[in-house]
Design an enzyme around this catalytic site. Structure first.
Site, PDB file in Angstrom:
ATOM      1  CG  ASP A 129      -1.824   1.151   1.362  1.00  0.00           C
ATOM      2  OD1 ASP A 129      -1.682   2.114   0.591  1.00  0.00           O
ATOM      3  OD2 ASP A 129      -2.718   1.113   2.229  1.00  0.00           O
ATOM      4  CB  CYS A 154      -6.977   8.946 -16.157  1.00  0.00           C
ATOM      5  SG  CYS A 154      -7.599   7.680 -15.031  1.00  0.00           S
TER       6      CYS A 154
END
Length: 462
Positions: free
Chosen positions: A293, A366
């Site tokens: 993570d 994005c």
């Protein structure tokens, strides 16, 4: 010309996004009517595919010209001798552009139909065939070898295995079924291959399924810009904090001539395996991928004694993905869409701690939202006063959007790829014969996915 309706969003999500685009700064500069028009135009563009397919050449294994020649031969086969040009991008020398032909409006709809899920439908609009898991419904008597009209169930209302569907569906083109209806819905888990081979898609794009896999990486244009903006150098130590599936990671390693160290992190194990597979396929040895993570990266053995040790860091952050194209419908709730900003800030804070003084941090998404882009830049500059925005090279996108309190000079140092700036247009093979290369490159730069890039330098130690 618009072929599809605008992207379908939950009311509260559309309202939230609109507030970002029709904000006080934008309205003051351009007027409310123009701000609203631009937002509506953007929603319409998101449901349509970009004007070009973009592939990045793995320059570690082959020259761009060699791969371009191989790709030309492949396209001749796929398009039955149709002479579609392949352009090398002048500012991204390792990027090739292939124009998308369409929408083709004279395709005859067949009586036999198949309904595919929205995600599968989006892939078909960008050149993919239909794989068995994507098929939701098929006509009662569909047999292998039948010519089938394929539709996208953009609202997810069709029941798996249905024999007909009268809900909202969007025509994607025709194909030939590889299997019968009975075989498709037999429940056999091993059926994962092509179910319908698209022969007359309304948007004609090349299929890259197992095409030159060691030489080419299918990548949206702005995604290919990111590694060039990071500008990694041979021998450097680079961190890609959220790396899957490895497109940018492998691009970074190739730009470094595979000399140095690229640490790639992702918290999902099968995605990390994908990074490793891509590195192996592309012949890149400088990449070390770990399942971890990114928000806890300071605790990873590879980096826990490595505060301020990376020359450059890429944070291609998890985001709402609202810039992806084509995307005809998104069912996400407002809570889901707004959940990314705090996660991005956690990751950004870790990236700053791991970056050397004088090091470069590139942040990208994005998505199109102000909250995940310009607002994050404004937050970063307030929170970390030793960070400075840097001009980007190459500068292919437009400048940042007003609304986060950034100065005009700061906005010019950002790149926001906004497909609403160019009108939708039909492209046919005759138009391509007459088109100037400069005009096609300009269109490719503008009519791409929605995307954002910011580049920072860390001026002193934390």
């Amino acid at each position: 010309m618009s072929m599809f309706p605008k992207i379908s969003l939950r009311h509260e999500v559309e309202k939230y996004l609109k507030e970002g685009f029709v904000n006080k700064e934008v309205v003051s500069a351009f007027g409310k009517q123009e701000a609203e028009r631009k937002f509506e135009t953007l929603l319409n563009r998101l449901s349509h595919p970009p004007s070009f397919t973009t592939v990045r050449v793995n320059t570690h294994l082959a020259s761009v010209q060699h791969v371009k020649d191989l790709l030309f031969d492949e396209l001749q086969k796929q398009f039955n001798g149709l002479n579609v040009p392949i352009l090398q991008h002048p500012d991204l020398q390792d990027v090739l552009l292939i124009p998308v032909i369409g929408p083709r409006k004279n395709i005859k709809k067949q009586h036999c139909e198949a309904i595919v899920g929205a995600q599968c439908g989006n892939a078909v609009l960008r050149g993919a065939h239909v794989y068995v898991p994507g098929i939701v419904s098929a006509s009662k008597f569909m047999k292998a070898g039948d010519v089938i009209s394929v539709y996208s169930d953009i609202k997810g209302k069709c029941k798996k295995g249905a024999k007909e569907f009268d809900g909202t569906k969007v025509f994607l083109g025709n194909g030939i079924s590889e299997l019968s209806r009975k075989e498709i819905f037999s429940g056999l888990p091993e059926l994962r291959g092509i179910g319908i081979r698209m022969t007359e898609p309304i948007y004609l794009s090349p299929s890259f399924d197992n095409v030159l896999p060691s030489y080419l990486f299918l990548q949206n244009l702005p995604s290919a810009v990111v590694a060039h903006v990071l500008d990694p150098q041979p021998g450097e130590k680079i961190l890609d904090l959220c790396a899957a599936p490895g497109g940018k990671t492998t691009h970074i390693a190739a730009l470094m001539h595979d000399q140095g160290e690229v640490i790639a992190l992702d918290k999902i194990s099968n995605k990390v395996e994908k990074i490793k597979q891509n590195a192996l396929l592309l012949g890149l040895n400088s990449i070390k991928a770990f399942c971890f993570d990114g928000t806890k990266a300071l605790k990873l053995d590879m980096v826990k004694d490595a505060e301020e040790s990376f020359d450059r860091i890429l944070l291609d952050a998890p985001c709402s993905g609202m810039g992806q194209r084509p995307n005809m419908a998104c069912s996400w709730t407002l809570k889901e869409v707004t959940s990314y900003q705090p996660l991005q800030r956690k990751l950004f804070t870790v990236a700053v701690e791991l970056l050397k003084p004088g090091g470069v941090l590139v942040y990208s998404t994005c998505t199109i939202s102000l909250a995940e882009n310009e607002e994050q830049v404004a937050w970063a500059l307030r929170t970390f006063p030793y960070l400075q925005l840097q001009p980007q090279e190459p500068q292919i996108g437009g400048e940042g959007m007003l609304g986060a309190g950034l100065s005009l000079e700061q906005l010019k140092q950002l790149q926001r790829f906004d497909p609403s700036v160019v009108p939708l247009r039909d492209t046919d093979i005759d138009a391509l014969r007459d088109a100037r290369i400069e005009d096609m490159i300009w269109l490719a730069n503008k009519d791409c996915i929605g995307f954002f890039i910011a580049k920072f330098i860390k001026c002193k130690s934390t």
